[in-house]
Structure formats: C-alpha cells, structure tokens
Write a protein that holds these residues in place. Structure first.
Motif, PDB file in Angstrom:
ATOM      1  N   ASP A 142       0.833  -1.200   0.000  1.00 27.06           N
ATOM      2  CA  ASP A 142       0.000   0.000   0.000  1.00 27.06           C
ATOM      3  C   ASP A 142       0.875   1.259   0.000  1.00 27.06           C
ATOM      4  O   ASP A 142       2.111   1.183  -0.143  1.00 27.06           O
ATOM      5  CB  ASP A 142      -0.970  -0.028   1.178  1.00 27.06           C
ATOM      6  CG  ASP A 142      -0.272   0.007   2.535  1.00 27.06           C
ATOM      7  OD1 ASP A 142       0.933   0.346   2.604  1.00 27.06           O
ATOM      8  OD2 ASP A 142      -0.939  -0.303   3.541  1.00 27.06           O
ATOM      9  N   LYS A 143       0.264   2.421   0.187  1.00 31.80           N
ATOM     10  CA  LYS A 143       1.003   3.683   0.134  1.00 31.80           C
ATOM     11  C   LYS A 143       2.066   3.772   1.221  1.00 31.80           C
ATOM     12  O   LYS A 143       3.100   4.419   1.052  1.00 31.80           O
ATOM     13  CB  LYS A 143       0.032   4.859   0.265  1.00 31.80           C
ATOM     14  CG  LYS A 143      -0.830   5.082  -0.967  1.00 31.80           C
ATOM     15  CD  LYS A 143      -1.737   6.294  -0.781  1.00 31.80           C
ATOM     16  CE  LYS A 143      -2.595   6.530  -2.024  1.00 31.80           C
ATOM     17  NZ  LYS A 143      -3.498   7.711  -1.857  1.00 31.80           N
ATOM     18  N   VAL A 169       0.017  -5.891   1.047  1.00 31.23           N
ATOM     19  CA  VAL A 169      -1.415  -6.129   0.877  1.00 31.23           C
ATOM     20  C   VAL A 169      -1.569  -7.609   0.524  1.00 31.23           C
ATOM     21  O   VAL A 169      -1.327  -8.028  -0.598  1.00 31.23           O
ATOM     22  CB  VAL A 169      -2.013  -5.246  -0.236  1.00 31.23           C
ATOM     23  CG1 VAL A 169      -3.496  -5.568  -0.415  1.00 31.23           C
ATOM     24  CG2 VAL A 169      -1.824  -3.768   0.090  1.00 31.23           C
ATOM     25  N   GLY A 229      -6.629  -0.867  -1.723  1.00 27.53           N
ATOM     26  CA  GLY A 229      -5.494  -0.257  -1.032  1.00 27.53           C
ATOM     27  C   GLY A 229      -4.152  -0.471  -1.678  1.00 27.53           C
ATOM     28  O   GLY A 229      -3.130   0.036  -1.176  1.00 27.53           O
ATOM     29  N   VAL A 230      -4.095  -1.191  -2.797  1.00 22.30           N
ATOM     30  CA  VAL A 230      -2.809  -1.466  -3.447  1.00 22.30           C
ATOM     31  C   VAL A 230      -2.274  -0.192  -4.103  1.00 22.30           C
ATOM     32  O   VAL A 230      -2.969   0.472  -4.874  1.00 22.30           O
ATOM     33  CB  VAL A 230      -2.948  -2.584  -4.499  1.00 22.30           C
ATOM     34  CG1 VAL A 230      -1.647  -2.724  -5.296  1.00 22.30           C
ATOM     35  CG2 VAL A 230      -3.304  -3.900  -3.818  1.00 22.30           C
TER      36      VAL A 230
END
Length: 525
Positions: A89-90, A95, A152-153
């Motif tokens: 994720d960020k 993930v 969320g990737v």
C-alpha cells in the motif's frame, strides 16, 4: 577497503546472500530455507514480511563469516524468483501475500486472453507468451474474480523488487520483468497497448518505475542498515530477474559463439542469446519469453518447462514409498546413488514420458495449465529402471522441444542448476540436443550474475563483456561432446514425443473439467 560485492538470490525455496571479491571469486554464502503455502487447488503464495526478514538475516549471517563486512561491501545486488504478484500500500505495508510463479489461478484467464486476436499484437510487443504465472494475468484474475484483493494497493512488485524496496525505500522494477509482462522489449518501456489488452488500464498507476541496475543504483536506507548491520548509504543494485542473472553468471552472454544456456533445477529454463531486437525469433504459437539482458541490445530468449527435476523427485519418491512400506528407509540422496544403475539396466525399447508433473501445468514451449505428466507406450515388459530412464529422456526431450521453438539447435549448451552435477543427465541432454555440454562450476550463478551487474553499475568493469574473463570463463568446465549413436536415437524419438503431447491435450482438458466438477460436488455437500 571496499572489496566485496554481495549478490542476494531469493528463490522459491531458498534465500541466499553470497559474497564475492571484485574479480568474481566466491568468498562466503549464507542461506535460509523459504516456504510457500497452497491456496485451494491452484494457488501458491509467500509471506512478504518473512521473505524480507529472512533476506536480512542472511546478510547478518554473512557478517559473522567475514570480518568487517560492513566496511568492506562495495555494493549489494538483489535478484529473485520471477513472475508472480507482490503488492504493497502507500505506506509500504504488504497487501495480502505474494502470489508466486507456481500460482495457476489465472489459467482460465490466460486461455481466454490467448484466444483473443489482440494477443498477437501483445506478443509482438513483449516477445513473451501469456502464462498463468505472470503478473498481468494474475492482476486481471483479481480484477475479475476478487477485486477486494486490490483494495489499497499502491504498487505491484515481483519478489526482488520487494526486497529492493525494503533495502532502499525505492519502488522500482527491472527492464526484464517489466517488459515481458507489460512492455515493449525493443524500447524497454511499458506499453499502453499491452496494458489495455490485459484490461488493466485502471491499474497502470500501480506499476513501478523501470530502473536498470546496470546503470543506476540507490543507497541502503537507515532503517535497512539498522536491520542488516550494514552501512547506511551502501550502493544497492536492482538486478534483473533470476533466470537472466543465472544465465549471465553461467555464460549465456558470450558474443560470437553459438551458445545456449539451460538451467536444470526444479524448473527447466532454456535460453538463446539474441544480439539485437531483429535477432529475436518470435514463434507462431505465441509462447516463450524475451528478456532484456543488462547489456545494450542483448536479449535472452527463453522457453521454460514448469517442471524439470521435480519429475526426478517424483519418480524417486515412488521408490522411497515402496521401500518404506517394506520397512526400508532411504533418503533422496541415497536413492540418487542408484540412478546410474537403473539407467544402465533400462531396456532400449521406446517408452515416452511427458514431464508435466507440476500442478501448474506447462508454459513452454506451449501454454496449458491443464497439462499433466504421463507415460506413453508402457507395457508389461517395462520395469522401474525403464520408467526412470523415460523420465530422464522426457526432461531432455522437453528441453529440445523448447530450443526448437527458438530456431536452430545451438552447438553448445552452457549448463547450470542442481542437476548439472549428474553425468548421466548431461550425457542424455547433450545427445538429445546434438550439442556439446559445458557445465559452469559456479555454485551460485544467479547471485554471481547479480553481482556482475553491480560491478558494471559501479564502474568496477567498463562493460559486461569486460567482466567475462574474470567472472565467467575461469569457471567453465571442458565441453563434453554429444554421443553420436545416442543422438541418432533421440532424433528418431523426438517427432513421436511431440506428436504424443499434441494428441494428449484434449485429454488433459477433459481430466481438468472432471476434477473441477468433483470439487464443486464436494463443496456443495
């Protein structure tokens, strides 16, 4: 003095860190077993955090073996298992778990995409056939069947890219994997047309920057330095995919020679060197890989068997199980000692083995997730030694099948991988290909190839060609010529081998459909 290069090679089953001096001499190795998990009938995944922790531990273990390692490391290069999908994720948090090249969940997705006429243009751009092991089809499967997996990737990696991120904080991938998955091998860049064909336009933003480790490197982060015990700012080099690094370390890149390279391990990788984009030979079946080499204008064309020594492991496990039933315990290494005797006892009668023992099917020289192993021509006259011989013959025939899709058979094969130690396999493979076999004495060709990229990236050598005299040539054993009589036998057998695997494809599909129906019935109970 900065006099050590480290190559990290994160394989499916083992993670290794290998230290070399600046002229290619191996100094020390640290390794840890890796582990992966099955997901249903077709899935195979690996834990990202554990993979990083194990890689970091191997670096710390090297420090225990080499005095003042932190002060002596000139650079660290990382390579690893190819294909698959590793997502973060960020914030850089994983993930889910990483999908491996063994994962076959995207098999039907691949069949559907390959049946689309647009796959021809995709193939001409990437130079690589679609397979369920690749990130493109895996992301498409998630998009179609489990979109929650993509929630969320921010970035998709391959294994080595994840380790590079943990070492440097840089989100990047290398030209080899980026281009055979999503790009144009001629320009070494992403292709919007390929991404569009895969149906992944809305996911283009998750593809990381393409970084060529032969020209660029990034510093070891403070966080990673604290974990590994190495010095912050140490140059970290993103290597190419493991098969390219292994081929490099084993001697595929040898300008002016008619040389192929085979890596005979759990899988079988068979490569020819293409000197320029115009020398790349694309086949009509739209299969194989074209991988950029860390050398301007050079490419490795590859056809890959999903299972190579896995077939030998299987036939030996049969023997082990039978002996255990009689109260006799024999390890794999003990059983390997009987192989030469079994091969000598085998009758010279036709028996064909199709070596598709992997549950993931096959990807070279044809793509079929339903492909399965089989004996063809088995009769009451055959015994266990004949079956062992057929398995070895099948591996050699599969290698020839792969090379035949890439043009004329090479005159010499550079051989590496665990099975290269077998004199019997070298003799059978050389005869099946009609080529001399030259084995690399490099224990860790993949890590060496990654370290060679670092040596060029740092300017220790002005070019990869300048590396060869120190890093490759001294580790080549004398070539073993093919047995002419045995070569004639395999020339006669090969057309029948190809005919039998073509005839069996409808059977594989029928068996797969039956297995799927059986699973559905069990689930509904």
């Amino acid at each position: 003095m900065r006099d050590i290069l480290i190559g990290i090679d994160a394989g499916t089953s083992v993670i290794k860190s290998v230290a070399f001096d600046l002229t290619g001499r191996q100094i020390a190795t640290a390794a840890l077993p890796n582990a992966y998990e099955a997901v249903g009938r077709a899935g195979s995944v690996q834990d990202l955090d554990r993979t990083w922790a194990d890689a970091a531990t191997t670096l710390k273990q090297l420090s225990d073996k080499i005095e003042n390692l932190a002060g002596r490391v000139a650079a660290i290069a990382v390579t690893g298992q190819g294909d698959g999908t590793w997502m973060i994720d960020k914030a850089g948090v994983p993930v889910g778990k990483g999908w491996l090249w063994l994962d076959a969940r995207a098999g039907e997705t691949v069949e559907r995409l390959r049946a689309d006429s647009g796959d021809i243009a995709r193939f001409e751009s990437t130079g690589s056939g679609l397979a369920a092991c690749q990130q493109g089809p895996q992301l498409r499967w998630m998009r179609d069947h489990a979109p929650e997996m993509l929630s969320g990737v921010a970035t998709t990696f391959h294994c080595k890219d994840w380790l590079y991120f943990k070492l440097t904080g840089k989100r990047a991938t290398d030209p080899s994997e980026a281009n055979f998955s999503f790009g144009n091998f001629r320009s070494r860049s992403y292709s919007d047309d390929v991404i569009r064909f895969l149906g992944l336009e809305k996911l283009k933003h998750v593809l990381p920057e393409i970084v060529d480790g032969a020209a660029t490197h990034h510093p070891l982060s403070a966080e990673a330095a604290g974990i590994t015990g190495l010095t912050e700012g140490t140059p970290i080099v993103l290597g190419y995919v493991d098969v390219v690094c292994t081929a490099l370390g084993a001697g595929l890149y040898d300008p002016g020679t008619d040389t192929g390279c085979s890596i005979i391990g759990s899988t079988g990788m068979h490569m020819r060197l293409a000197n320029g984009a115009d020398d790349v030979r694309l086949n009509r079946d739209l299969t194989g890989y074209t991988m950029c080499m860390p050398i301007p204008g050079a490419y490795a064309q590859m056809q890959s068997n999903m299972a190579a020594t896995l077939n030998i492991d299987w036939i030996l496990s049969l023997a082990s199980g039978l002996l255990k039933g009689m109260g006799v315990e024999k390890s794999k290494s003990e059983l390997l000692a009987f192989v030469d005797g079994w091969l000598a006892d085998a009758k010279d009668t036709p028996l064909i083995f199709q070596p598709y023992i992997s549950e993931a099917g096959e990807r070279g020289p044809f793509v079929d997730a339903t492909a399965r192993a089989s004996f063809v021509g088995l009769s009451i006259t055959h015994g266990f030694p004949d079956m062992v011989k057929a398995v070895f013959d099948g591996l050699a025939m599969a290698a020839r099948d792969c090379y035949a899709e890439m043009g004329p058979l090479p005159g010499r094969i550079r051989l590496t991988g665990g099975a290269a130690r077998s004199a019997s396999l070298r003799r059978i493979l050389g005869a099946a290909l009609g080529a001399s076999v030259q084995t690399s004495e490099r224990e860790e060709a993949g890590a060496a190839g990654a370290a060679m990229i670092a040596a060029v990236s740092l300017g220790i050598y002005p070019s990869m060609a300048d590396c060869l005299g120190d890093w490759v040539t001294p580790y080549q054993r004398p070539a073993e010529a093919a047995d002419p009589a045995l070569a004639r036998r395999y020339n006669e057998l090969f057309p029948t081998y190809q005919q039998s695997r073509t005839a069996l494809r409808p059977v594989w599909h029928a068996l797969s459909q039956g297995a799927a129906a059986g699973t559905q019935q069990e689930t509904s109970k």
